[in-house]
Design a protein around this motif. Structure first.
Motif, PDB file in Angstrom:
ATOM      1  N   SER A  83      82.987  54.363   7.154  1.00 38.70           N
ATOM      2  CA  SER A  83      83.612  55.683   7.121  1.00 38.70           C
ATOM      3  C   SER A  83      82.884  56.645   8.056  1.00 38.70           C
ATOM      4  O   SER A  83      82.632  57.797   7.718  1.00 38.70           O
ATOM      5  CB  SER A  83      83.622  56.237   5.689  1.00 38.70           C
ATOM      6  OG  SER A  83      82.302  56.390   5.224  1.00 38.70           O
ATOM      7  N   ASP A  84      82.494  56.147   9.222  1.00 41.64           N
ATOM      8  CA  ASP A  84      81.797  56.881  10.275  1.00 41.64           C
ATOM      9  C   ASP A  84      80.364  57.245   9.893  1.00 41.64           C
ATOM     10  O   ASP A  84      79.432  56.772  10.514  1.00 41.64           O
ATOM     11  CB  ASP A  84      82.578  58.126  10.704  1.00 41.64           C
ATOM     12  CG  ASP A  84      83.867  57.758  11.414  1.00 41.64           C
ATOM     13  OD1 ASP A  84      83.897  56.696  12.070  1.00 41.64           O
ATOM     14  OD2 ASP A  84      84.844  58.514  11.296  1.00 41.64           O
ATOM     15  N   ASP A  85      80.165  58.084   8.882  1.00 37.15           N
ATOM     16  CA  ASP A  85      78.807  58.523   8.551  1.00 37.15           C
ATOM     17  C   ASP A  85      78.058  57.525   7.655  1.00 37.15           C
ATOM     18  O   ASP A  85      76.838  57.580   7.550  1.00 37.15           O
ATOM     19  CB  ASP A  85      78.836  59.899   7.891  1.00 37.15           C
ATOM     20  CG  ASP A  85      79.659  59.939   6.621  1.00 37.15           C
ATOM     21  OD1 ASP A  85      80.558  59.090   6.482  1.00 37.15           O
ATOM     22  OD2 ASP A  85      79.401  60.811   5.777  1.00 37.15           O
ATOM     23  N   ILE A  86      78.761  56.621   7.007  1.00 35.16           N
ATOM     24  CA  ILE A  86      78.122  55.628   6.146  1.00 35.16           C
ATOM     25  C   ILE A  86      78.908  54.321   6.217  1.00 35.16           C
ATOM     26  O   ILE A  86      80.134  54.333   6.328  1.00 35.16           O
ATOM     27  CB  ILE A  86      78.019  56.144   4.689  1.00 35.16           C
ATOM     28  CG1 ILE A  86      77.168  55.210   3.849  1.00 35.16           C
ATOM     29  CG2 ILE A  86      79.382  56.353   4.088  1.00 35.16           C
ATOM     30  CD1 ILE A  86      76.799  55.784   2.492  1.00 35.16           C
ATOM     31  N   TRP A  87      78.195  53.213   6.195  1.00 38.93           N
ATOM     32  CA  TRP A  87      78.865  51.921   6.169  1.00 38.93           C
ATOM     33  C   TRP A  87      78.027  50.946   5.343  1.00 38.93           C
ATOM     34  O   TRP A  87      76.831  51.099   5.204  1.00 38.93           O
ATOM     35  CB  TRP A  87      79.135  51.387   7.571  1.00 38.93           C
ATOM     36  CG  TRP A  87      77.914  50.999   8.351  1.00 38.93           C
ATOM     37  CD1 TRP A  87      77.140  51.819   9.118  1.00 38.93           C
ATOM     38  CD2 TRP A  87      77.321  49.701   8.436  1.00 38.93           C
ATOM     39  NE1 TRP A  87      76.102  51.117   9.668  1.00 38.93           N
ATOM     40  CE2 TRP A  87      76.192  49.803   9.263  1.00 38.93           C
ATOM     41  CE3 TRP A  87      77.637  48.468   7.879  1.00 38.93           C
ATOM     42  CZ2 TRP A  87      75.380  48.730   9.555  1.00 38.93           C
ATOM     43  CZ3 TRP A  87      76.824  47.376   8.175  1.00 38.93           C
ATOM     44  CH2 TRP A  87      75.716  47.526   9.007  1.00 38.93           C
ATOM     45  N   TYR A  88      78.697  49.962   4.781  1.00 40.36           N
ATOM     46  CA  TYR A  88      78.025  48.941   3.996  1.00 40.36           C
ATOM     47  C   TYR A  88      78.909  47.701   3.913  1.00 40.36           C
ATOM     48  O   TYR A  88      80.102  47.745   4.187  1.00 40.36           O
ATOM     49  CB  TYR A  88      77.648  49.447   2.602  1.00 40.36           C
ATOM     50  CG  TYR A  88      78.803  49.948   1.768  1.00 40.36           C
ATOM     51  CD1 TYR A  88      79.474  49.101   0.903  1.00 40.36           C
ATOM     52  CD2 TYR A  88      79.215  51.280   1.845  1.00 40.36           C
ATOM     53  CE1 TYR A  88      80.526  49.555   0.137  1.00 40.36           C
ATOM     54  CE2 TYR A  88      80.268  51.737   1.077  1.00 40.36           C
ATOM     55  CZ  TYR A  88      80.915  50.873   0.226  1.00 40.36           C
ATOM     56  OH  TYR A  88      81.958  51.331  -0.528  1.00 40.36           O
ATOM     57  N   ALA A  89      78.278  46.591   3.522  1.00 33.29           N
ATOM     58  CA  ALA A  89      79.002  45.333   3.354  1.00 33.29           C
ATOM     59  C   ALA A  89      79.512  45.240   1.926  1.00 33.29           C
ATOM     60  O   ALA A  89      78.889  45.754   0.995  1.00 33.29           O
ATOM     61  CB  ALA A  89      78.083  44.162   3.657  1.00 33.29           C
ATOM     62  N   HIS A  90      80.651  44.579   1.774  1.00 31.01           N
ATOM     63  CA  HIS A  90      81.247  44.384   0.453  1.00 31.01           C
ATOM     64  C   HIS A  90      81.577  42.899   0.305  1.00 31.01           C
ATOM     65  O   HIS A  90      82.305  42.327   1.112  1.00 31.01           O
ATOM     66  CB  HIS A  90      82.517  45.231   0.324  1.00 31.01           C
ATOM     67  CG  HIS A  90      83.251  44.997  -0.949  1.00 31.01           C
ATOM     68  ND1 HIS A  90      84.604  44.783  -0.978  1.00 31.01           N
ATOM     69  CD2 HIS A  90      82.827  44.945  -2.227  1.00 31.01           C
ATOM     70  CE1 HIS A  90      84.978  44.608  -2.239  1.00 31.01           C
ATOM     71  NE2 HIS A  90      83.927  44.699  -3.008  1.00 31.01           N
ATOM     72  N   LEU A  91      81.006  42.270  -0.732  1.00 23.53           N
ATOM     73  CA  LEU A  91      81.266  40.872  -1.028  1.00 23.53           C
ATOM     74  C   LEU A  91      81.692  40.771  -2.479  1.00 23.53           C
ATOM     75  O   LEU A  91      81.019  41.305  -3.359  1.00 23.53           O
ATOM     76  CB  LEU A  91      80.000  40.024  -0.803  1.00 23.53           C
ATOM     77  CG  LEU A  91      80.068  38.561  -1.227  1.00 23.53           C
ATOM     78  CD1 LEU A  91      81.073  37.791  -0.369  1.00 23.53           C
ATOM     79  CD2 LEU A  91      78.684  37.920  -1.128  1.00 23.53           C
ATOM     80  N   ALA A  92      82.811  40.129  -2.735  1.00 23.08           N
ATOM     81  CA  ALA A  92      83.289  39.894  -4.101  1.00 23.08           C
ATOM     82  C   ALA A  92      83.781  38.453  -4.176  1.00 23.08           C
ATOM     83  O   ALA A  92      84.589  38.029  -3.344  1.00 23.08           O
ATOM     84  CB  ALA A  92      84.400  40.865  -4.464  1.00 23.08           C
ATOM     85  N   LEU A  93      83.254  37.723  -5.166  1.00 25.63           N
ATOM     86  CA  LEU A  93      83.686  36.339  -5.322  1.00 25.63           C
ATOM     87  C   LEU A  93      83.572  35.925  -6.774  1.00 25.63           C
ATOM     88  O   LEU A  93      82.889  36.556  -7.570  1.00 25.63           O
ATOM     89  CB  LEU A  93      82.870  35.398  -4.420  1.00 25.63           C
ATOM     90  CG  LEU A  93      81.355  35.372  -4.568  1.00 25.63           C
ATOM     91  CD1 LEU A  93      80.927  34.284  -5.537  1.00 25.63           C
ATOM     92  CD2 LEU A  93      80.735  35.112  -3.221  1.00 25.63           C
ATOM     93  N   SER A  94      84.286  34.865  -7.102  1.00 23.34           N
ATOM     94  CA  SER A  94      84.180  34.279  -8.437  1.00 23.34           C
ATOM     95  C   SER A  94      83.928  32.783  -8.270  1.00 23.34           C
ATOM     96  O   SER A  94      84.425  32.162  -7.325  1.00 23.34           O
ATOM     97  CB  SER A  94      85.448  34.530  -9.253  1.00 23.34           C
ATOM     98  OG  SER A  94      86.563  33.961  -8.608  1.00 23.34           O
TER      99      SER A  94
END
Length: 111
Positions: A83-94
């Motif tokens: 989102s321009d000023d902040i970024w992060y990785a997202h991982l979701a699994l089962s």
């Protein structure tokens, strides 16, 4: 045996998924995976299990010998939120551990 994770078509591509918000999805033109995410995660899980020594043997392919257990699951998200000023990785699994002989589910976990 560690099976390839099942994944939505969105995550079956070599391009990295980038989201600017929960409703907008795009693919990076500059950044790509060397291996598709569902296979990469399965490879990492298999290597981690093999290195831990928890099981006598860990295989990725179904060979001549039938496995005692199968570990599989779903890759629900593997993406970058930017989102321009902040970024992060997202991982979701089962994950699900099943007995090979009768298909009985012995364990499951969602991350």
């Amino acid at each position: 045996r560690v099976r390839n994770m099942d994944a939505d078509a969105v995550y079956e591509k070599f391009q990295i998924v980038v989201r600017r918000n929960p409703y907008e999805l795009r693919y990076s033109d500059l950044h790509v995976w060397a291996v598709k995410p569902n296979q990469m995660i399965s490879d990492i899980i298999a290597k981690t299990l093999a290195d831990s020594g928890t099981f006598e043997d860990v295989q990725r392919a179904l060979g001549d010998t039938r496995p005692d257990f199968t570990l599989g699951g779903e890759l629900n998200a593997m993406e970058i939120y930017d989102s321009d000023d902040i970024w992060y990785a997202h991982l979701a699994l089962s994950l699900r551990l099943t007995r090979f002989d009768d298909g009985a589910q012995l364990w499951s976990m969602t991350y």
